[in-house]
Write an enzyme that holds these catalytic residues in place. Structure first.
Site, mmCIF file in Angstrom:
data_model
loop_
_atom_site.group_PDB
_atom_site.id
_atom_site.type_symbol
_atom_site.label_atom_id
_atom_site.label_comp_id
_atom_site.label_asym_id
_atom_site.label_seq_id
_atom_site.Cartn_x
_atom_site.Cartn_y
_atom_site.Cartn_z
ATOM 1 N N ASP A 239 0.862 -1.190 0.000
ATOM 2 C CA ASP A 239 0.000 0.000 0.000
ATOM 3 C C ASP A 239 0.899 1.241 0.000
ATOM 4 O O ASP A 239 1.702 1.423 0.909
ATOM 5 C CB ASP A 239 -0.895 -0.040 1.245
ATOM 6 C CG ASP A 239 -1.956 1.050 1.240
ATOM 7 O OD1 ASP A 239 -2.994 0.861 1.872
ATOM 8 O OD2 ASP A 239 -1.732 2.114 0.616
ATOM 9 N N ASP B 253 -3.333 2.050 -5.516
ATOM 10 C CA ASP B 253 -2.084 2.003 -4.735
ATOM 11 C C ASP B 253 -1.971 0.789 -3.831
ATOM 12 O O ASP B 253 -1.141 0.755 -2.937
ATOM 13 C CB ASP B 253 -1.924 3.294 -3.918
ATOM 14 C CG ASP B 253 -2.690 3.276 -2.604
ATOM 15 O OD1 ASP B 253 -3.781 2.672 -2.559
ATOM 16 O OD2 ASP B 253 -2.176 3.853 -1.630
ATOM 17 N N GLU B 254 -2.814 -0.203 -4.061
ATOM 18 C CA GLU B 254 -2.876 -1.319 -3.129
ATOM 19 C C GLU B 254 -2.984 -2.647 -3.875
ATOM 20 O O GLU B 254 -3.743 -2.760 -4.834
ATOM 21 C CB GLU B 254 -4.174 -1.171 -2.330
ATOM 22 C CG GLU B 254 -4.036 -1.170 -0.852
ATOM 23 C CD GLU B 254 -5.427 -1.096 -0.230
ATOM 24 O OE1 GLU B 254 -5.784 -2.019 0.467
ATOM 25 O OE2 GLU B 254 -6.145 -0.102 -0.492
HETATM 26 N N1 DCP Z 1 -8.632 8.107 -1.969
HETATM 27 C C1 DCP Z 1 -9.702 8.960 -2.262
HETATM 28 N N2 DCP Z 1 -10.745 9.077 -1.369
HETATM 29 C C2 DCP Z 1 -10.745 8.391 -0.228
HETATM 30 C C3 DCP Z 1 -9.692 7.511 0.080
HETATM 31 C C4 DCP Z 1 -8.631 7.417 -0.823
HETATM 32 O O1 DCP Z 1 -9.694 9.589 -3.308
HETATM 33 N N3 DCP Z 1 -11.768 8.518 0.619
HETATM 34 C C5 DCP Z 1 -7.513 8.033 -2.914
HETATM 35 C C6 DCP Z 1 -6.395 8.962 -2.515
HETATM 36 C C7 DCP Z 1 -5.336 8.086 -1.946
HETATM 37 C C8 DCP Z 1 -5.546 6.791 -2.666
HETATM 38 O O2 DCP Z 1 -6.945 6.721 -2.932
HETATM 39 O O3 DCP Z 1 -4.023 8.610 -2.148
HETATM 40 C C9 DCP Z 1 -5.117 5.596 -1.868
HETATM 41 O O4 DCP Z 1 -5.890 5.458 -0.690
HETATM 42 P P1 DCP Z 1 -5.286 5.022 0.682
HETATM 43 O O5 DCP Z 1 -6.408 4.703 1.584
HETATM 44 O O6 DCP Z 1 -4.229 3.995 0.480
HETATM 45 O O7 DCP Z 1 -4.622 6.347 1.266
HETATM 46 P P2 DCP Z 1 -3.201 6.965 1.004
HETATM 47 O O8 DCP Z 1 -2.378 6.148 0.082
HETATM 48 O O9 DCP Z 1 -3.385 8.368 0.551
HETATM 49 O O10 DCP Z 1 -2.576 7.006 2.452
HETATM 50 P P3 DCP Z 1 -1.984 5.799 3.323
HETATM 51 O O11 DCP Z 1 -2.116 4.559 2.521
HETATM 52 O O12 DCP Z 1 -0.564 6.196 3.559
HETATM 53 O O13 DCP Z 1 -2.780 5.801 4.562
HETATM 54 MG MG MG Z 2 -2.149 4.089 0.428
#
Ligand code: DCP
Ligand code: MG
Length: 369
Positions: free
Chosen positions: A13, A108-109
């Site tokens: 992730d 991203d996962e």
């Molecule tokens: N995303 C979005 N709306 C949301 C949750 C996520 O648009 N409610 C998008 C933005 C994030 C991406 O999806 O960058 C990946 O989600 P993640 O939950 O993995 O969050 P991040 O990668 O941003 O943070 P982290 O994984 O470090 O907690």
């Molecule tokens: Mg993420």
């Protein structure tokens, strides 16, 4: 003798994905709190923010105007989804160097099943570390990784040491790890279920243990069974790849090298039986057109030998399942080096995509103990 009864799953992730891409491409932002999303003045919502901004309590799905109140210096960047898609593909390409059993969950996962991977001596931890390193070196981005015997634990593990984290839950550690795990860490347990569980006196997965499955079903319907299993660290879900399976093989590394051809032949029966077991789980309409063997010698050189079956056979047919034929091939392969063997592999090559198509193959990756 090692077998792959215990699966090795990695969950990858990316950290603050959209924000990290934006900051990478505009390094001036690196030291600032940054949010990707809609402008506060346009009633926008935040997609994500970097970890500096998170210190102010800002998170995904928060109204941008609210975020700005929490952090007046917050820098807003408009999202560029095309760019994220492209970066996502680049991450996927890196991952696919290590396995082709990849289940993407979002941009991203992804889950990876590296149970049968030969990279880094089959060490899932080292594979996860290598992926993190490659992504950093080549894309200048940080991904966190979790390593565990199943998807449930791997996903929790990738979050455990975030950002820039690698966390491993070995099969031996799984039970004690789960014991103290708060129930809201279980995927699917949201606010409402957490409250309901808390009312029953259940705070942790350990607390869940004392509840009979029937009772949990009464309270939570079908999800009760899932809770019952997850609290015990049981999660048999396979990593669901849509890729087309082109072969099926089983390999065993032996604790002690097999010194003679006789030993090799004798030890190969278990490998053969496991291959047949796993082939049984393929869909009946799958066809195969080759069988192969592999030997890795004590000096780590290896050799493979393939033979075409003509005509191609249905995987359920018995004629390809011939231990004597496999033994003969092993013998032939061994003659090439005539050294002690540390690993024996046997496999089949499957026919065209139509015959061996994707999702029908998935139970293959369920572990078979
Ligand atoms: N995303 C979005 N709306 C949301 C949750 C996520 O648009 N409610 C998008 C933005 C994030 C991406 O999806 O960058 C990946 O989600 P993640 O939950 O993995 O969050 P991040 O990668 O941003 O943070 P982290 O994984 O470090 O907690
Ligand atoms: Mg993420």
């Amino acid at each position: 003798m090692t077998t792959n009864i215990q699966r090795k799953i990695i969950h990858i992730d990316a950290d603050a994905f959209y924000a990290s891409v934006e900051i990478r491409d505009n390094p001036k932002l690196a030291s600032k709190p940054v949010a990707v999303g809609g402008e506060p003045s346009r009633r926008g919502v935040i997609a994500t923010c970097n970890y500096i901004a998170r210190k102010y309590g800002i998170h995904s799905a928060m109204a941008s105007s609210h975020a700005l109140r929490l952090c007046p210096g917050l820098v807003f960047v408009a999202p560029n989804f095309q760019q994220y898609k492209q970066v996502s593909n680049q991450i996927r390409d890196i991952i696919s160097r290590y396995t082709d059993i990849i289940e993407p969950l979002s941009l991203d996962e992804a889950y990876l099943d590296v149970s049968d991977s030969e990279h880094y001596g089959g060490s899932a931890t080292r594979i996860a570390q290598a992926i993190r390193q490659d992504v950093m070196n080549e894309l200048n981005l940080c991904v966190s990784a979790g390593v565990a015997p199943n998807k449930f634990l791997a996903k929790i593990a990738s979050d455990w040491k975030k950002p820039d984290g690698l966390f491993v839950i070995t099969p031996n550690e799984a039970q004690s790890f789960i014991q103290s795990l708060p129930v809201n860490k279980i995927n699917g347990v949201g606010k409402v279920t957490t409250e309901k569980l808390n009312q029953l006196g259940i705070q942790t997965c350990g607390d869940l243990h004392s509840f009979e499955e029937e009772l949990l079903i009464q309270k939570f319907g079908r999800y009760g069974t899932r809770l019952y299993q997850l609290a015990r660290g049981i999660d048999e879900r396979p990593v669901q790849t849509t890729r087309i399976r082109k072969s099926l093989s089983v390999e065993h590394t032996f604790a002690k090298d097999l010194l003679t051809l006789d030993e090799i032949i004798e030890s190969s029966e278990r490998v053969f039986n496991e291959l047949c077991d796993r082939a049984n789980k393929l869909q009946p309409e799958v066809r195969l057109h080759k069988r192969f063997v592999k030997i890795k010698f004590d000096d780590f050189t290896q050799t493979t030998l393939e033979e075409t079956l003509s005509p191609s056979l249905l995987v359920k047919q018995t004629s390809w399942r011939d231990l004597q034929e496999y033994s003969r091939m092993l013998q032939q392969a061994w003659q090439r080096s005539q050294k002690p063997a540390r690993l024996i592999g046997m496999g089949i090559r499957l026919d065209s995509p139509e015959a061996s198509l994707g999702r029908t193959q998935l139970d293959l990756f369920e572990h078979s103990n």
